[in-house]
Motif scaffolding. Structure first.
Motif, PDB file in Angstrom:
ATOM      1  N   ALA A 106       0.789  -1.232  -0.007  1.00  0.00           N
ATOM      2  CA  ALA A 106       0.012   0.208  -0.019  1.00  0.00           C
ATOM      3  C   ALA A 106       0.913   1.245   0.096  1.00  0.00           C
ATOM      4  CB  ALA A 106      -0.894  -0.009   1.272  1.00  0.00           C
ATOM      5  N   GLY A 107       2.229   1.089   0.115  1.00  0.00           N
ATOM      6  CA  GLY A 107       2.912   2.313   0.003  1.00  0.00           C
ATOM      7  C   GLY A 107       2.938   3.307   1.386  1.00  0.00           C
ATOM      8  N   ILE A 108       2.518   2.548   2.496  1.00  0.00           N
ATOM      9  CA  ILE A 108       2.364   2.988   3.919  1.00  0.00           C
ATOM     10  C   ILE A 108       3.781   3.949   4.108  1.00  0.00           C
ATOM     11  CG2 ILE A 108       2.025   2.909   6.313  1.00  0.00           C
ATOM     12  CD1 ILE A 108      -0.555   2.135   4.247  1.00  0.00           C
ATOM     13  N   THR A 109       3.340   5.370   4.562  1.00  0.00           N
ATOM     14  CA  THR A 109       4.698   6.082   5.127  1.00  0.00           C
ATOM     15  C   THR A 109       4.482   6.279   6.543  1.00  0.00           C
ATOM     16  OG1 THR A 109       3.332   8.210   4.547  1.00  0.00           O
ATOM     17  CG2 THR A 109       4.695   7.312   2.836  1.00  0.00           C
ATOM     18  N   LYS A 110       3.185   6.156   7.136  1.00  0.00           N
ATOM     19  CA  LYS A 110       3.514   6.663   8.692  1.00  0.00           C
ATOM     20  C   LYS A 110       2.149   5.430   9.197  1.00  0.00           C
ATOM     21  CE  LYS A 110       6.002  10.328   8.844  1.00  0.00           C
ATOM     22  NZ  LYS A 110       5.376  11.755   8.576  1.00  0.00           N
ATOM     23  N   VAL A 111       2.645   4.901  10.555  1.00  0.00           N
ATOM     24  CA  VAL A 111       1.516   4.196  11.200  1.00  0.00           C
ATOM     25  C   VAL A 111       1.120   4.919  12.278  1.00  0.00           C
ATOM     26  CG1 VAL A 111       1.045   2.174  12.726  1.00  0.00           C
ATOM     27  CG2 VAL A 111       2.630   1.707  10.595  1.00  0.00           C
TER      28      VAL A 111
ATOM     29  N   VAL B 132      -1.155   6.599   5.403  1.00  0.00           N
ATOM     30  CA  VAL B 132      -1.190   6.177   6.543  1.00  0.00           C
ATOM     31  C   VAL B 132      -2.044   4.840   6.778  1.00  0.00           C
ATOM     32  CG1 VAL B 132      -2.276   6.880   8.630  1.00  0.00           C
ATOM     33  CG2 VAL B 132      -1.327   8.668   7.415  1.00  0.00           C
ATOM     34  N   LEU B 133      -1.536   4.129   7.750  1.00  0.00           N
ATOM     35  CA  LEU B 133      -2.097   2.880   8.062  1.00  0.00           C
ATOM     36  C   LEU B 133      -2.442   3.248   9.592  1.00  0.00           C
ATOM     37  CD1 LEU B 133      -2.832  -0.192   8.064  1.00  0.00           C
ATOM     38  CD2 LEU B 133      -0.523  -0.685   8.720  1.00  0.00           C
ATOM     39  N   ILE B 134      -3.794   3.084  10.076  1.00  0.00           N
ATOM     40  CA  ILE B 134      -4.349   3.304  11.460  1.00  0.00           C
ATOM     41  C   ILE B 134      -4.401   2.159  12.056  1.00  0.00           C
ATOM     42  CG2 ILE B 134      -6.295   4.082  12.706  1.00  0.00           C
ATOM     43  CD1 ILE B 134      -6.603   6.405  10.556  1.00  0.00           C
ATOM     44  N   ILE B 135      -4.000   1.961  13.139  1.00  0.00           N
ATOM     45  CA  ILE B 135      -4.064   0.613  13.844  1.00  0.00           C
ATOM     46  C   ILE B 135      -4.594   0.985  15.339  1.00  0.00           C
ATOM     47  CG2 ILE B 135      -2.802  -0.846  15.177  1.00  0.00           C
ATOM     48  CD1 ILE B 135      -0.968  -1.252  12.724  1.00  0.00           C
TER      49      ILE B 135
ATOM     50  N   ASP C 148      -4.773   4.687   4.020  1.00  0.00           N
ATOM     51  CA  ASP C 148      -4.927   3.598   3.226  1.00  0.00           C
ATOM     52  C   ASP C 148      -5.565   2.399   3.747  1.00  0.00           C
ATOM     53  OD1 ASP C 148      -2.736   5.442   1.972  1.00  0.00           O
ATOM     54  OD2 ASP C 148      -3.769   4.303   0.416  1.00  0.00           O
ATOM     55  N   GLY C 149      -5.695   2.330   5.196  1.00  0.00           N
ATOM     56  CA  GLY C 149      -6.159   1.218   5.755  1.00  0.00           C
ATOM     57  C   GLY C 149      -6.344   1.103   7.275  1.00  0.00           C
ATOM     58  N   ILE C 150      -7.243   0.517   7.886  1.00  0.00           N
ATOM     59  CA  ILE C 150      -7.339   0.632   9.290  1.00  0.00           C
ATOM     60  C   ILE C 150      -7.140  -0.870   9.906  1.00  0.00           C
ATOM     61  CG2 ILE C 150      -8.910   1.128  11.341  1.00  0.00           C
ATOM     62  CD1 ILE C 150     -10.230   3.144   9.444  1.00  0.00           C
ATOM     63  N   GLY C 151      -6.057  -0.913  10.518  1.00  0.00           N
ATOM     64  CA  GLY C 151      -5.966  -2.409  11.213  1.00  0.00           C
ATOM     65  C   GLY C 151      -6.391  -2.588  12.567  1.00  0.00           C
ATOM     66  N   ILE C 152      -7.278  -3.380  12.899  1.00  0.00           N
ATOM     67  CA  ILE C 152      -7.833  -3.576  14.210  1.00  0.00           C
ATOM     68  C   ILE C 152      -7.660  -4.895  14.781  1.00  0.00           C
ATOM     69  CG2 ILE C 152     -10.000  -3.864  15.482  1.00  0.00           C
ATOM     70  CD1 ILE C 152      -9.654  -1.225  14.375  1.00  0.00           C
TER      71      ILE C 152
ATOM     72  N   MET D 170     -13.511   3.486   3.937  1.00  0.00           N
ATOM     73  CA  MET D 170     -12.071   3.008   4.653  1.00  0.00           C
ATOM     74  C   MET D 170     -12.061   1.401   4.299  1.00  0.00           C
ATOM     75  SD  MET D 170     -10.369   5.301   5.730  1.00  0.00           S
ATOM     76  CE  MET D 170     -10.816   7.148   5.398  1.00  0.00           C
ATOM     77  N   ARG D 171     -10.741   0.945   4.162  1.00  0.00           N
ATOM     78  CA  ARG D 171     -10.870  -0.377   4.130  1.00  0.00           C
ATOM     79  C   ARG D 171     -10.128  -0.865   5.666  1.00  0.00           C
ATOM     80  NH1 ARG D 171      -5.243  -3.537   1.705  1.00  0.00           N
ATOM     81  NH2 ARG D 171      -5.873  -5.408   2.133  1.00  0.00           N
ATOM     82  N   VAL D 172     -11.186  -1.819   6.282  1.00  0.00           N
ATOM     83  CA  VAL D 172     -10.957  -2.142   7.645  1.00  0.00           C
ATOM     84  C   VAL D 172     -10.649  -3.586   7.616  1.00  0.00           C
ATOM     85  CG1 VAL D 172     -12.217  -2.732   9.850  1.00  0.00           C
ATOM     86  CG2 VAL D 172     -12.757  -0.601   8.468  1.00  0.00           C
ATOM     87  N   VAL D 173      -9.427  -4.022   8.291  1.00  0.00           N
ATOM     88  CA  VAL D 173      -8.765  -5.275   8.370  1.00  0.00           C
ATOM     89  C   VAL D 173      -8.661  -5.819  10.057  1.00  0.00           C
ATOM     90  CG1 VAL D 173      -6.900  -6.849   7.961  1.00  0.00           C
ATOM     91  CG2 VAL D 173      -7.655  -5.236   6.132  1.00  0.00           C
ATOM     92  N   SER D 174      -9.387  -6.615  10.265  1.00  0.00           N
ATOM     93  CA  SER D 174      -9.444  -7.109  11.818  1.00  0.00           C
ATOM     94  C   SER D 174      -8.977  -8.453  11.915  1.00  0.00           C
ATOM     95  CB  SER D 174     -11.126  -6.999  12.491  1.00  0.00           C
ATOM     96  OG  SER D 174     -11.559  -5.589  12.052  1.00  0.00           O
ATOM     97  N   LEU D 175      -7.923  -8.795  12.714  1.00  0.00           N
ATOM     98  CA  LEU D 175      -7.341  -9.854  13.037  1.00  0.00           C
ATOM     99  C   LEU D 175      -8.398 -10.756  13.704  1.00  0.00           C
ATOM    100  CD1 LEU D 175      -3.874  -9.040  13.546  1.00  0.00           C
ATOM    101  CD2 LEU D 175      -4.998  -9.350  11.422  1.00  0.00           C
TER     102      LEU D 175
END
Ligand code: 5GP
Length: 193
Positions: free
Chosen positions: A49-54, A120-123, A148-152, A170-175
């Motif tokens: 995704a070319g993330i530059t900051k978390v 940004v990837l938000i976690i 670019d995404g939200i990781g939960i 938003m694209r949401v990815v939950s583990l």
């Protein structure tokens, strides 16, 4: 993520009011090996995704976010919940209603750490009604950064957070995804990764 689901089954505790207590490995005492595995999984999912900051929010988002940032080889920024005297620069701010504390607070990040160049990837540790993640999205948007995404780590799918965030595009990815916490038991849905 099987390892996380197993750990929730073993050590998670259901409190009344739809709250899951995971203070022996996520929210108070922290399992560094599990956090590393979680962070690396997010990094894998968003590798292209070319993330530059978390970006995360203190306190419990920091551990998984830090490992994701390490693997992606980018900085991690955590939004602060209380304004510090040393934060004398221009701030990005948003209001967030806390599900667990039931109060509204201001969260902030110094403007100098985010720009329109950032992807940004938000976690965050939990997704309930989505207010914390929405506040973080707003901070990024104020800086002109792209989310670019939200990781939960743990999504409570019986609450409205995912719908709210997906409606924002938003694209949401939950583990781990929890269908229900009824009768003191944790019922899982299939996680995203
Ligand atoms: P939301 O803003 O999505 O409504 O709630 C997310 C925030 O509330 C998370 O950052 C987390 O700190 C807290 N939270 C929400 N639900 C739970 C829960 O069931 N257990 C724990 N430990 N924290 C939760």
């Amino acid at each position: 993520m099987e390892e996380l689901v197993q750990r929730i089954k073993e050590d998670g505790r259901v409190l009344g009011e739809g709250v899951l207590k995971v203070d022996s490995f996520v929210t108070h005492q922290v399992d560094p090996n599990l956090m590393e595995a979680i962070g690396y999984r997010f990094a894998e999912v968003f590798a292209d995704a070319g993330i530059t900051k978390v970006v995360t929010i203190e306190a419990s988002g920091i551990a998984p976010a830090l490992f994701a940032a390490k693997k992606l080889d980018v900085p991690m920024i955590f939004a602060r919940k209380a304004k510090s005297l040393t934060m004398d620069e221009e701030l990005l701010t948003a209001s967030v209603y806390s599900f667990t504390k039931q109060v509204t607070s201001q969260i902030s990040i110094s403007r100098k750490f985010l720009s329109s160049e950032d992807k940004v990837l938000i976690i965050d540790d939990f997704l309930a009604n989505g207010q914390a993640a929405k506040g973080l999205v707003e901070l990024c948007q104020q800086a002109g950064a792209n989310v670019d995404g939200i990781g939960i780590v743990i999504e409570k799918s019986f609450q409205d957070g995912r719908v709210l965030l997906e409606e924002m595009g938003m694209r949401v990815v939950s583990l781990a995804r929890i269908a229900s916490l009824k009768n003191g038991e944790v019922d899982f849905l299939e996680g995203d990764a």
